[in-house]
Enzyme design. Structure first.
Site, PDB file in Angstrom:
ATOM      1  N   PRO A   1       0.834  -1.214   0.000  1.00 12.30           N
ATOM      2  CA  PRO A   1       0.000   0.000   0.000  1.00 12.30           C
ATOM      3  C   PRO A   1       0.865   1.259   0.000  1.00 12.30           C
ATOM      4  CG  PRO A   1       0.089  -0.963   2.201  1.00 12.30           C
ATOM      5  CD  PRO A   1       0.826  -1.897   1.307  1.00 12.30           C
TER       6      PRO A   1
ATOM      7  N   GLN B   1      -6.925  -1.552   3.861  1.00 13.80           N
ATOM      8  CA  GLN B   1      -6.004  -1.209   4.949  1.00 13.80           C
ATOM      9  C   GLN B   1      -6.541  -0.019   5.737  1.00 13.80           C
ATOM     10  OE1 GLN B   1      -2.011   0.762   4.807  1.00 13.80           O
ATOM     11  NE2 GLN B   1      -1.309  -1.268   5.394  1.00 13.80           N
TER      12      GLN B   1
ATOM     13  N   CYS C   1       3.104   2.972   9.173  1.00  9.81           N
ATOM     14  CA  CYS C   1       3.292   4.209   8.401  1.00  9.81           C
ATOM     15  C   CYS C   1       4.111   5.227   9.199  1.00  9.81           C
ATOM     16  CB  CYS C   1       1.942   4.819   8.025  1.00  9.81           C
ATOM     17  SG  CYS C   1       2.117   6.379   7.122  1.00  9.81           S
TER      18      CYS C   1
ATOM     19  N   ASP D   1      12.937  -1.903   0.180  1.00 10.62           N
ATOM     20  CA  ASP D   1      14.089  -1.884  -0.743  1.00 10.62           C
ATOM     21  C   ASP D   1      14.073  -3.002  -1.785  1.00 10.62           C
ATOM     22  OD1 ASP D   1      14.973   0.342   0.570  1.00 10.62           O
ATOM     23  OD2 ASP D   1      16.742  -0.580   1.469  1.00 10.62           O
TER      24      ASP D   1
ATOM     25  N   ALA E   1       6.953  -2.160  -3.198  1.00 14.04           N
ATOM     26  CA  ALA E   1       6.341  -0.832  -3.022  1.00 14.04           C
ATOM     27  C   ALA E   1       6.871   0.107  -4.099  1.00 14.04           C
ATOM     28  CB  ALA E   1       6.639  -0.310  -1.622  1.00 14.04           C
TER      29      ALA E   1
END
Length: 306
Positions: A9, A62, A91, A189, A211
């Protein structure tokens, strides 16, 4: 067992258009953008727009928040319509953390356990948690133990602390100590198929999330699967890049209208033109474009010339 690979997300990026594209290129699952529990309960139109479309499958809703009652109630209502609810406990964005939500849930693990327990009671379907190694130090073993003991179905771990945000390097090896008592996914990463293979080997996880590595490069899902299966993968052809770009634009127009689609597409241009000669100058020019036809023509001409 085939490794499951999902689109992580990302606020402002993983809308239904981008999720659809990721699935078309081989992603196994995806997440909605972060949905505020408070905003959802207040019937916010903006929050409503973040929810998955009726036709979407394998997409987690989410949610984020700091109040156990709000989170539980939102999760209960959402799980009547959606089969998978995910709690954001990672987050690092300041405006989220300042409200005690996202990664701030890891500041007090006793309170974190209580929130997870209440959510588990409220969610009738699948319940997962996306988290980090800890608030400012690595407490992943304790965090993982809480999640397993409270009956979470799947765990997704970005291998940095919240305080680190996106600085430094992701520590995939930090997850190797976990017992993996539920399906566990490594994140952070993963920009290439080689990164994906190493992340899986070092973490010992069942699957992974991509991501930022997927922004403007949705073909990374196919590349990772090819590489894990055969040790080889190919770069997309010019035709594939053009076709994917046009498909992305078409999906955005369908959900957001032409003008907004053009503006939204700008965020993905760095990915679509990565490592191509003259890309920076091209991106500067295209940022001023405001109509679909000009955007298509400029992109087409740039890719053909390159």
């Amino acid at each position: 067992m085939e490794v499951k690979i999902g689109l992580a997300p990302m606020a402002g990026y993983t809308d239904s258009a981008f999720r659809t594209l990721a699935f078309e290129w081989g992603a196994d699952f995806a997440f909605s953008e972060m949905v505020s529990a408070k905003g959802f309960l207040m019937n916010s139109q903006k929050t409503e727009e973040l929810l998955p479309q009726p036709h979407e499958r394998n997409v987690a809703v989410q949610i984020f928040g700091s109040e156990p009652n709000e989170l539980s109630e939102a999760a209960r209502i959402l799980s009547e319509k959606y089969t998978w609810i995910d709690l954001n406990a990672g987050c690092p964005v300041r405006k989220v953390v300042r409200k005690g939500a996202g990664g701030a849930l890891l500041k007090d693990l006793r309170h974190f356990r209580y929130i997870v327990r209440e959510l588990r009671k409220s969610v009738s379907g699948k319940f997962s948690v996306k988290t980090r190694l800890g608030w400012e130090k690595n407490e992943v073993e304790e965090i993982y133990r809480i999640l397993v003991e409270e009956g979470v179905d799947e765990v997704f771990i970005h291998t940095r602390t919240v305080v680190q945000s996106f600085t430094g390097r992701a520590e995939w090896k930090a997850l190797s100590v976990l017992g993996k008592r539920v399906p566990t996914f490594v994140s952070g990463d993963i920009f290439t198929p080689e990164d994906a293979k190493r992340a899986l080997e070092e973490s010992g996880c069942d699957g992974l999330l991509v991501a930022r590595g997927a922004i403007g490069r949705p073909w990374i899902f196919k590349q990772i699967k090819d590489f894990l299966r055969s040790g080889k993968y190919s770069e997309p052809s010019r035709e594939e890049i053009l076709r994917t770009f046009e498909r992305h634009l078409e999906l955005l127009i369908k959900t957001k209208g032409e003008r907004k689609a053009v503006v939204e597409m700008r965020k993905f241009l760095a990915g679509y033109t990565k490592d191509l000669k003259g890309a920076r100058r091209f991106r500067e020019k295209i940022m001023k474009i405001e109509d679909v036809q000009s955007l298509k023509e400029m992109f087409y001409n740039f890719i053909k010339e390159v």
